[in-house]
Design a protein around this motif. Structure first.
Motif, PDB file in Angstrom:
ATOM      1  N   GLY A  12       0.792  -1.222   0.000  1.00  0.00           N
ATOM      2  CA  GLY A  12       0.000   0.000   0.000  1.00  0.00           C
ATOM      3  C   GLY A  12       0.821   1.266   0.000  1.00  0.00           C
ATOM      4  O   GLY A  12       0.461   2.244  -0.658  1.00  0.00           O
ATOM      5  N   CYS A  13       1.943   1.254   0.718  1.00  0.00           N
ATOM      6  CA  CYS A  13       2.724   2.485   0.860  1.00  0.00           C
ATOM      7  C   CYS A  13       4.202   2.311   0.531  1.00  0.00           C
ATOM      8  O   CYS A  13       4.947   3.295   0.504  1.00  0.00           O
ATOM      9  N   GLY A  14       4.645   1.068   0.324  1.00  0.00           N
ATOM     10  CA  GLY A  14       6.039   0.831  -0.018  1.00  0.00           C
ATOM     11  C   GLY A  14       6.973   0.713   1.171  1.00  0.00           C
ATOM     12  O   GLY A  14       8.192   0.618   0.987  1.00  0.00           O
ATOM     13  N   LEU A  51     -16.455   1.053  -0.778  1.00  0.00           N
ATOM     14  CA  LEU A  51     -15.732   1.049   0.491  1.00  0.00           C
ATOM     15  C   LEU A  51     -14.751   2.206   0.617  1.00  0.00           C
ATOM     16  O   LEU A  51     -14.178   2.398   1.687  1.00  0.00           O
ATOM     17  N   GLY A  52     -14.552   2.983  -0.445  1.00  0.00           N
ATOM     18  CA  GLY A  52     -13.657   4.128  -0.343  1.00  0.00           C
ATOM     19  C   GLY A  52     -13.260   4.661  -1.703  1.00  0.00           C
ATOM     20  O   GLY A  52     -13.539   4.058  -2.740  1.00  0.00           O
ATOM     21  N   ARG A  53     -12.609   5.804  -1.700  1.00  0.00           N
ATOM     22  CA  ARG A  53     -12.135   6.404  -2.940  1.00  0.00           C
ATOM     23  C   ARG A  53     -10.954   5.612  -3.503  1.00  0.00           C
ATOM     24  O   ARG A  53     -10.163   5.017  -2.766  1.00  0.00           O
ATOM     25  N   TYR A  54     -10.838   5.635  -4.814  1.00  0.00           N
ATOM     26  CA  TYR A  54      -9.739   4.963  -5.499  1.00  0.00           C
ATOM     27  C   TYR A  54      -8.506   5.856  -5.419  1.00  0.00           C
ATOM     28  O   TYR A  54      -8.163   6.585  -6.352  1.00  0.00           O
ATOM     29  N   ALA A  55      -7.873   5.818  -4.257  1.00  0.00           N
ATOM     30  CA  ALA A  55      -6.733   6.688  -3.984  1.00  0.00           C
ATOM     31  C   ALA A  55      -5.903   6.071  -2.867  1.00  0.00           C
ATOM     32  O   ALA A  55      -6.348   5.160  -2.166  1.00  0.00           O
ATOM     33  N   GLY A  56      -4.687   6.575  -2.689  1.00  0.00           N
ATOM     34  CA  GLY A  56      -3.834   6.172  -1.583  1.00  0.00           C
ATOM     35  C   GLY A  56      -3.522   4.688  -1.580  1.00  0.00           C
ATOM     36  O   GLY A  56      -3.435   4.043  -2.636  1.00  0.00           O
ATOM     37  N   PRO A  57      -3.357   4.112  -0.381  1.00  0.00           N
ATOM     38  CA  PRO A  57      -3.016   2.687  -0.272  1.00  0.00           C
ATOM     39  C   PRO A  57      -4.054   1.765  -0.921  1.00  0.00           C
ATOM     40  O   PRO A  57      -3.694   0.700  -1.435  1.00  0.00           O
ATOM     41  N   ARG A  58      -5.318   2.192  -0.909  1.00  0.00           N
ATOM     42  CA  ARG A  58      -6.363   1.357  -1.527  1.00  0.00           C
ATOM     43  C   ARG A  58      -6.080   1.199  -3.027  1.00  0.00           C
ATOM     44  O   ARG A  58      -6.100   0.094  -3.561  1.00  0.00           O
ATOM     45  N   ARG A  59      -5.825   2.312  -3.683  1.00  0.00           N
ATOM     46  CA  ARG A  59      -5.532   2.281  -5.117  1.00  0.00           C
ATOM     47  C   ARG A  59      -4.253   1.492  -5.396  1.00  0.00           C
ATOM     48  O   ARG A  59      -4.218   0.648  -6.301  1.00  0.00           O
TER      49      ARG A  59
END
Length: 212
Positions: A12-14, A51-59
């Motif tokens: 998600g974040c590396g 469940l959430g926006r397609y951004a950040g760790p989710r994306r």
């Protein structure tokens, strides 16, 4: 030594030395007011939840599963979808017995990715089909393009009439929920719902991991 040979990084974040960090796990956690009802440009005929926006760790995690073979991220994404399904059951949006139908994936894309990621996530969300029946009832016909870069109208034209029911689908019992990784315009979800309803299935909702 193992990290030097096979370096680990969070999907998600590396972050180093972990496949999925606590911060990204919190990002995917489903809150008491989630999933949210959304209004895609193409109406599906049933409520569509995300469940959430397609951004950040989710994306990042969704892209890693689909494009980079990160099969280890299927479980955390499946856990998020599982929590969303449980919430919809608790709210009375869905009822048992429940049938979960993954949105269809282009055959070429599935081959490239080593299988259908949406189906794998759906199975992870339902304890491999023990909590609900997972039926990959839909397929994409030939001629469907990759939707990346297409306008909303072009996305809709791309899938209209090109989603079909598999011969092996059988009778879909109880409430049916269509699940997907991302809802963008809602064109694929809407066509999936239409085909299932035409077959006599009682489709009551769409649930996506993310909306763009």
């Amino acid at each position: 030594m193992l990290d030097l040979v096979l370096p680990l990084e969070c999907g998600g974040c590396g972050a180093e030395s972990t496949r999925w960090c606590d911060a990204c796990a919190r990002h995917l956690r489903v809150g008491p007011d989630e999933p949210h009802l959304i209004t895609p440009r193409v109406q599906a005929g049933v409520p569509v939840f995300s469940l959430g926006r397609y951004a950040g760790p989710r994306r990042t995690a969704i892209v890693a599963v689909k494009e980079h073979g990160r099969a280890d991220l299927v479980e955390p994404l499946g856990a998020s979808m599982r929590a969303g399904l449980r919430q919809l059951l608790a709210w009375g949006v869905l009822g048992a017995p429940l049938t979960v139908v993954p949105a269809p994936t282009r055959r070429q894309a599935a081959r490239k990715r080593g299988g259908d990621p949406v189906t794998r996530i759906a199975l992870a969300a339902t304890s491999r089909g023990r909590d609900a029946a997972v039926v990959a009832a839909l397929r994409m016909k030939t001629g469907v393009r990759d939707s990346v870069g297409l306008s909303g109208a072009a996305r809709q034209r791309n899938v209209v009439g090109r989603v079909a029911l598999k011969r092996s689908a059988g009778i879909l019992a109880g409430d049916v929920v269509v699940v997907d990784d991302i809802v963008t315009t809602g064109a694929t979800a809407g066509e999936a719902v239409r085909v299932l309803q035409t077959s006599g299935a009682r489709v009551v909702a769409v649930l996506a991991l993310a909306n763009a």
